[in-house]
Write a protein that holds these residues in place. Structure first.
Motif, PDB file in Angstrom:
ATOM      1  N   SER A 104       9.941  -2.589   2.086  1.00 49.31           N
ATOM      2  CA  SER A 104       9.168  -1.364   2.289  1.00 49.31           C
ATOM      3  C   SER A 104       7.690  -1.630   2.022  1.00 49.31           C
ATOM      4  O   SER A 104       7.319  -2.524   1.267  1.00 49.31           O
ATOM      5  N   LYS A 105       6.858  -0.835   2.664  1.00 46.86           N
ATOM      6  CA  LYS A 105       5.415  -0.959   2.533  1.00 46.86           C
ATOM      7  C   LYS A 105       4.940   0.002   1.450  1.00 46.86           C
ATOM      8  O   LYS A 105       5.419   1.135   1.367  1.00 46.86           O
ATOM      9  N   ALA A 106       3.991  -0.437   0.627  1.00 47.50           N
ATOM     10  CA  ALA A 106       3.530   0.408  -0.472  1.00 47.50           C
ATOM     11  C   ALA A 106       2.020   0.296  -0.633  1.00 47.50           C
ATOM     12  O   ALA A 106       1.423  -0.728  -0.314  1.00 47.50           O
ATOM     13  N   ARG A 107       1.402   1.388  -1.136  1.00 45.60           N
ATOM     14  CA  ARG A 107      -0.015   1.348  -1.494  1.00 45.60           C
ATOM     15  C   ARG A 107      -0.138   0.812  -2.913  1.00 45.60           C
ATOM     16  O   ARG A 107       0.692   1.105  -3.765  1.00 45.60           O
ATOM     17  N   PHE A 151      -2.488  -2.460   0.815  1.00 47.82           N
ATOM     18  CA  PHE A 151      -1.083  -2.331   1.189  1.00 47.82           C
ATOM     19  C   PHE A 151      -0.385  -3.658   0.977  1.00 47.82           C
ATOM     20  O   PHE A 151      -0.967  -4.715   1.188  1.00 47.82           O
ATOM     21  N   LYS A 152       0.854  -3.585   0.529  1.00 52.41           N
ATOM     22  CA  LYS A 152       1.665  -4.799   0.431  1.00 52.41           C
ATOM     23  C   LYS A 152       3.116  -4.447   0.679  1.00 52.41           C
ATOM     24  O   LYS A 152       3.532  -3.303   0.525  1.00 52.41           O
ATOM     25  N   PHE A 153       3.878  -5.463   1.082  1.00 53.94           N
ATOM     26  CA  PHE A 153       5.298  -5.289   1.328  1.00 53.94           C
ATOM     27  C   PHE A 153       6.057  -5.688   0.074  1.00 53.94           C
ATOM     28  O   PHE A 153       5.780  -6.734  -0.531  1.00 53.94           O
ATOM     29  N   ARG A 177       5.293   4.442  -2.766  1.00 58.87           N
ATOM     30  CA  ARG A 177       6.004   3.794  -1.679  1.00 58.87           C
ATOM     31  C   ARG A 177       6.103   4.748  -0.514  1.00 58.87           C
ATOM     32  O   ARG A 177       6.049   5.955  -0.676  1.00 58.87           O
ATOM     33  N   SER A 178       6.282   4.180   0.667  1.00 57.29           N
ATOM     34  CA  SER A 178       6.420   5.048   1.841  1.00 57.29           C
ATOM     35  C   SER A 178       7.828   4.990   2.379  1.00 57.29           C
ATOM     36  O   SER A 178       8.629   4.217   1.996  1.00 57.29           O
TER      37      SER A 178
END
Length: 106
Positions: free
Chosen positions: A91-94, A84-86, A105-106
């Motif tokens: 936004s946070k994404a896989r 995971f990274k910002f 993205r979430s």
């Protein structure tokens, strides 16, 4: 946020179905399990009911532990670990740890 989500393509890395690739049908968060299409299929003896007029032996997929599957990265098309990274917008994404590309993205 989970490393495996519904409609992801995964590969089974242990068990009787090792090496098979398929799509995730359902994620059970409380039990850390996933139901994968045509993986861990068992035969169940079903009695006739009001909804299902015919009884008989039916096949249905059972849940397997989430640690026994790995995500297939859509970018590099290999099984890879997920991190995971910002992003810049907050936004946070896989992302795939092999190729470094964002999976979703979430």
């Amino acid at each position: 946020m989970n490393k495996i989500k519904k409609d992801d393509t995964v590969e089974v890395i242990s068990g009787k179905d090792k090496g098979k690739k398929s799509k995730v049908l359902r994620v059970i968060l409380k039990e850390n399990k996933v139901v994968v299409d045509n993986i861990n299929v068992v035969k169940k003896h079903q009695k006739p009911t009001q909804q299902m007029r015919e009884g008989g032996i039916i096949e249905q997929p059972k849940p397997i532990d989430i640690s026994n599957v790995m995500l297939i990265c859509p970018n590099c098309d290999q099984k890879a670990r997920v991190g995971f990274k910002f992003l810049e917008d907050g936004s946070k994404a896989r992302y795939c740890k092999k190729c470094g590309e964002v999976v979703d993205r979430s």
